[in-house]
Design an enzyme around this catalytic site. Sequence first.
Site, PDB file in Angstrom:
ATOM      1  N   LYS A 212     -20.266 -43.742  64.709  1.00  0.00           N
ATOM      2  CA  LYS A 212     -19.941 -43.813  63.284  1.00  0.00           C
ATOM      3  C   LYS A 212     -18.458 -44.137  63.137  1.00  0.00           C
ATOM      4  O   LYS A 212     -17.595 -43.273  63.320  1.00  0.00           O
ATOM      5  CB  LYS A 212     -20.239 -42.465  62.609  1.00  0.00           C
ATOM      6  CG  LYS A 212     -20.316 -42.603  61.104  1.00  0.00           C
ATOM      7  CD  LYS A 212     -19.885 -41.368  60.361  1.00  0.00           C
ATOM      8  CE  LYS A 212     -18.390 -41.238  60.236  1.00  0.00           C
ATOM      9  NZ  LYS A 212     -17.705 -42.392  59.627  1.00  0.00           N
ATOM     10  N   GLY A 265      -9.944 -37.792  64.999  1.00  0.00           N
ATOM     11  CA  GLY A 265      -9.715 -37.790  63.554  1.00  0.00           C
ATOM     12  C   GLY A 265      -8.974 -36.520  63.177  1.00  0.00           C
ATOM     13  O   GLY A 265      -8.334 -35.898  64.030  1.00  0.00           O
ATOM     14  N   SER A 266      -9.099 -36.137  61.926  1.00  0.00           N
ATOM     15  CA  SER A 266      -8.302 -34.997  61.475  1.00  0.00           C
ATOM     16  C   SER A 266      -8.862 -33.674  61.991  1.00  0.00           C
ATOM     17  O   SER A 266     -10.037 -33.554  62.327  1.00  0.00           O
ATOM     18  CB  SER A 266      -8.214 -34.997  59.955  1.00  0.00           C
ATOM     19  OG  SER A 266      -9.514 -34.895  59.430  1.00  0.00           O
ATOM     20  N   THR A 267      -7.993 -32.689  62.020  1.00  0.00           N
ATOM     21  CA  THR A 267      -8.325 -31.379  62.572  1.00  0.00           C
ATOM     22  C   THR A 267      -9.417 -30.693  61.755  1.00  0.00           C
ATOM     23  O   THR A 267     -10.352 -30.119  62.319  1.00  0.00           O
ATOM     24  CB  THR A 267      -7.039 -30.518  62.596  1.00  0.00           C
ATOM     25  OG1 THR A 267      -6.085 -31.209  63.406  1.00  0.00           O
ATOM     26  CG2 THR A 267      -7.277 -29.137  63.143  1.00  0.00           C
ATOM     27  N   VAL A 269     -11.850 -31.820  59.868  1.00  0.00           N
ATOM     28  CA  VAL A 269     -13.196 -32.381  60.077  1.00  0.00           C
ATOM     29  C   VAL A 269     -13.734 -31.924  61.431  1.00  0.00           C
ATOM     30  O   VAL A 269     -14.895 -31.519  61.562  1.00  0.00           O
ATOM     31  CB  VAL A 269     -13.175 -33.926  59.974  1.00  0.00           C
ATOM     32  CG1 VAL A 269     -14.487 -34.530  60.440  1.00  0.00           C
ATOM     33  CG2 VAL A 269     -12.874 -34.372  58.549  1.00  0.00           C
ATOM     34  N   GLU A 293      -9.952 -35.254  69.746  1.00  0.00           N
ATOM     35  CA  GLU A 293      -8.491 -35.412  69.659  1.00  0.00           C
ATOM     36  C   GLU A 293      -8.162 -35.477  68.176  1.00  0.00           C
ATOM     37  O   GLU A 293      -8.723 -36.313  67.457  1.00  0.00           O
ATOM     38  CB  GLU A 293      -8.033 -36.663  70.402  1.00  0.00           C
ATOM     39  CG  GLU A 293      -8.414 -36.690  71.892  1.00  0.00           C
ATOM     40  CD  GLU A 293      -8.016 -35.457  72.686  1.00  0.00           C
ATOM     41  OE1 GLU A 293      -7.024 -34.787  72.311  1.00  0.00           O
ATOM     42  OE2 GLU A 293      -8.705 -35.122  73.665  1.00  0.00           O
ATOM     43  N   CYS A 327      -1.271 -40.673  65.222  1.00  0.00           N
ATOM     44  CA  CYS A 327      -1.345 -39.229  65.445  1.00  0.00           C
ATOM     45  C   CYS A 327      -0.086 -38.759  66.149  1.00  0.00           C
ATOM     46  O   CYS A 327       0.303 -37.610  66.046  1.00  0.00           O
ATOM     47  CB  CYS A 327      -2.579 -38.892  66.252  1.00  0.00           C
ATOM     48  SG  CYS A 327      -2.708 -39.929  67.698  1.00  0.00           S
TER      49      CYS A 327
HETATM   50  P1  NAD Z   1     -10.548 -38.490  59.195  1.00  0.00           P
HETATM   51  O1  NAD Z   1     -10.651 -37.086  59.664  1.00  0.00           O
HETATM   52  O2  NAD Z   1     -10.495 -38.752  57.747  1.00  0.00           O
HETATM   53  O3  NAD Z   1     -11.806 -39.323  59.748  1.00  0.00           O
HETATM   54  C1  NAD Z   1     -12.140 -39.323  61.113  1.00  0.00           C
HETATM   55  C2  NAD Z   1     -13.621 -39.607  61.240  1.00  0.00           C
HETATM   56  O4  NAD Z   1     -14.338 -38.467  60.746  1.00  0.00           O
HETATM   57  C3  NAD Z   1     -14.078 -40.798  60.399  1.00  0.00           C
HETATM   58  O5  NAD Z   1     -15.070 -41.505  61.095  1.00  0.00           O
HETATM   59  C4  NAD Z   1     -14.646 -40.124  59.172  1.00  0.00           C
HETATM   60  O6  NAD Z   1     -15.600 -40.901  58.493  1.00  0.00           O
HETATM   61  C5  NAD Z   1     -15.272 -38.886  59.772  1.00  0.00           C
HETATM   62  N1  NAD Z   1     -15.493 -37.818  58.794  1.00  0.00           N
HETATM   63  C6  NAD Z   1     -14.816 -37.591  57.654  1.00  0.00           C
HETATM   64  N2  NAD Z   1     -15.333 -36.523  57.011  1.00  0.00           N
HETATM   65  C7  NAD Z   1     -16.347 -36.069  57.769  1.00  0.00           C
HETATM   66  C8  NAD Z   1     -17.277 -34.993  57.652  1.00  0.00           C
HETATM   67  N3  NAD Z   1     -17.249 -34.169  56.615  1.00  0.00           N
HETATM   68  N4  NAD Z   1     -18.174 -34.815  58.641  1.00  0.00           N
HETATM   69  C9  NAD Z   1     -18.194 -35.647  59.693  1.00  0.00           C
HETATM   70  N5  NAD Z   1     -17.360 -36.688  59.874  1.00  0.00           N
HETATM   71  C10 NAD Z   1     -16.448 -36.888  58.913  1.00  0.00           C
HETATM   72  O7  NAD Z   1      -9.313 -39.130  59.954  1.00  0.00           O
HETATM   73  P2  NAD Z   1      -8.667 -40.569  59.760  1.00  0.00           P
HETATM   74  O8  NAD Z   1      -7.934 -40.572  58.461  1.00  0.00           O
HETATM   75  O9  NAD Z   1      -9.624 -41.651  60.042  1.00  0.00           O
HETATM   76  O10 NAD Z   1      -7.622 -40.562  60.954  1.00  0.00           O
HETATM   77  C11 NAD Z   1      -6.417 -39.869  60.869  1.00  0.00           C
HETATM   78  C12 NAD Z   1      -6.481 -38.540  61.587  1.00  0.00           C
HETATM   79  O11 NAD Z   1      -6.871 -38.753  62.944  1.00  0.00           O
HETATM   80  C13 NAD Z   1      -5.118 -37.871  61.648  1.00  0.00           C
HETATM   81  O12 NAD Z   1      -5.282 -36.493  61.473  1.00  0.00           O
HETATM   82  C14 NAD Z   1      -4.654 -38.190  63.063  1.00  0.00           C
HETATM   83  O13 NAD Z   1      -3.682 -37.303  63.558  1.00  0.00           O
HETATM   84  C15 NAD Z   1      -5.933 -38.141  63.829  1.00  0.00           C
HETATM   85  N6  NAD Z   1      -5.863 -38.923  65.053  1.00  0.00           N
HETATM   86  C16 NAD Z   1      -5.712 -38.247  66.224  1.00  0.00           C
HETATM   87  C17 NAD Z   1      -5.600 -38.938  67.420  1.00  0.00           C
HETATM   88  C18 NAD Z   1      -5.421 -38.203  68.718  1.00  0.00           C
HETATM   89  O14 NAD Z   1      -5.548 -38.826  69.762  1.00  0.00           O
HETATM   90  N7  NAD Z   1      -5.130 -36.919  68.694  1.00  0.00           N
HETATM   91  C19 NAD Z   1      -5.664 -40.324  67.405  1.00  0.00           C
HETATM   92  C20 NAD Z   1      -5.844 -40.986  66.196  1.00  0.00           C
HETATM   93  C21 NAD Z   1      -5.943 -40.274  65.021  1.00  0.00           C
END
Ligand code: NAD
Length: 542
Positions: A212, A265-267, A269, A293, A327
Amino acid sequence: MGKGFFQVPPANNEPIKSYAPGTPEREEVLLTYKELYNTKVDVPLYIGSEEIRTNNTATMHPPHDHQHNLGVYHLAEKKHIEQAIETALEARKKWSKLAWEQRAAIFLKAADLISGPYRYKLNAATMIGQSKNIFQAEIDSACEIADFLRFNVEYMSEIYSDQPESDETAWNRVEHRPLEGFVYAVTPFNFTAIAGNLPSAPALMGNVAVWKPSDSQVFSAKILMDVFQEAGVPDGVINMVMGDPAMITDVVLQSPDFSGIHYTGSTEVFKDIWAKIGQNIHTYKTYPRIVGETGGKDFIIAHPSSNTKEVSTAISRGAFEFQGQKCSAASRVYLPKSLWPQIKEELIEDISSFKMGSPEDMGNFINAVIHERSFDKLAKYIDQAKQDKDAEIIIGGNYDKSVGYFVEPTVIVTSDPHYTTMETELFGPVVTIYIYEDEKWEETLELVDNTSAYALTGAIFSKDRYAAAEATDKLQNAAGNFYINDKCTGAVVGRQPFGGARASGTNDKAGSKLNLQRWVSQRLIKETFVPATDYRYPFLGE
Ligand code: NAD
């Protein structure tokens, strides 16, 4: 099956092209940019051999020109997710048995397609859909993804060669089996490379995936799917679905065959997903692997012995490249009072020279932030800082979403080391600086360690080796990727395996053997050549 101990081609980092004026790559990528910009795409769900168009669609727009329509992608319903899971499990029957060298060849081909014929298309799509300048696109959607694919093949062969001792009476062998079930890959908007790596790393190890992508990355995700198909990934091995993330995740996590999640993605979620996995634990056939991550609040701390130009350059690049949407981006900075006047001057000079606008104009260092939600959040924090007595904006602070989601690179200086923007991940071009008294170096290290819930990246600048050693020691748990005299962004596959701890993730280090190890489950086989025929041991003798 295997008829040789094959050696994989050595993995080398993909060279970064310069795109300097007059180079052929600059011309090519701009031509491709124009072509993609002016063609409407229609992205289906990819489930097995089917391209499913539900006709319930969402439109895609470049963040730097939100009235421009790039086309649509189709949104899944519950039944499509169930179909994707069933299709993946069906594909698993053949894929999990295919010899490793065949899988390796597919993903090595994918790497070559990306570094060759798909390079400009994937870069242009990343520039358009995620608003990256050409350099940011090149290091992500050409080099990093090719590196992931090539290095992962090398790591896979190292994992398979990792075998236990045997003797003349028995042969001990380890099989690194793919997980029993399917892997769920959930990817963020900010790196095309991560989007490609999260489903393909488990697939390389013999797993099947339901992937996804982020709603804000579908434009380049579709091109990754084209690459996977052309490279020969069989139907059903990687299935791509878009739609309501919570609905999709709920359906996936209720499947008894869910065997692992590969998330970035974000913490918040991720924590929510982890909690749901816990609630469903009695449903699963196997304990799922949870690899995530997540967010960061990455720091730079400069010792009074630092070189000011090195520090100001690390802030200019580390905080503002790709609009701070990494990130690893520097978002809280600790500077000694004695160096501040000089660093301030250099920083203001640098930032004043940044140009902001569309990535099509290659003079622009800064482009738009990803979407309106992010723009509004950033605007809110900037407005708050304008009012707060303990915060001062020394440059930037303006924003405009009339054409694209443009936020000026903004530097806040605060007198409170716990000011909200020193602690909260904003994920945009805003950096907050706290000035410490030179003699409070040690206390400031404690502050750095204790201020944030995250522990992803961090950097220390110092010419004094004792100070560098002290920071390395005191900040041991404050970052999974720690830099000495360098900015805190820009990890390269095979050189700086990436990941953090605390609220920043499970630290399974993307771009390392450790990550691939999470997608296999060992089976030990002991084969005895001449089995015992008498139960009695010598100690039982008369
Ligand atoms: P996000 O959390 O908005 O989305 C990440 C993924 O989760 C997307 O595919 C999104 O559709 C999905 N998602 C959103 N809500 C959800 C839910 N309720 N249930 C299941 N899945 C859901 O993050 P973003 O804005 O795409 O990316 C930015 C975040 O990612 C920042 O917090 C960043 O620090 C983190 N990030 C971390 C790394 C790392 O390696 N640590 C790398 C890249 C990004």
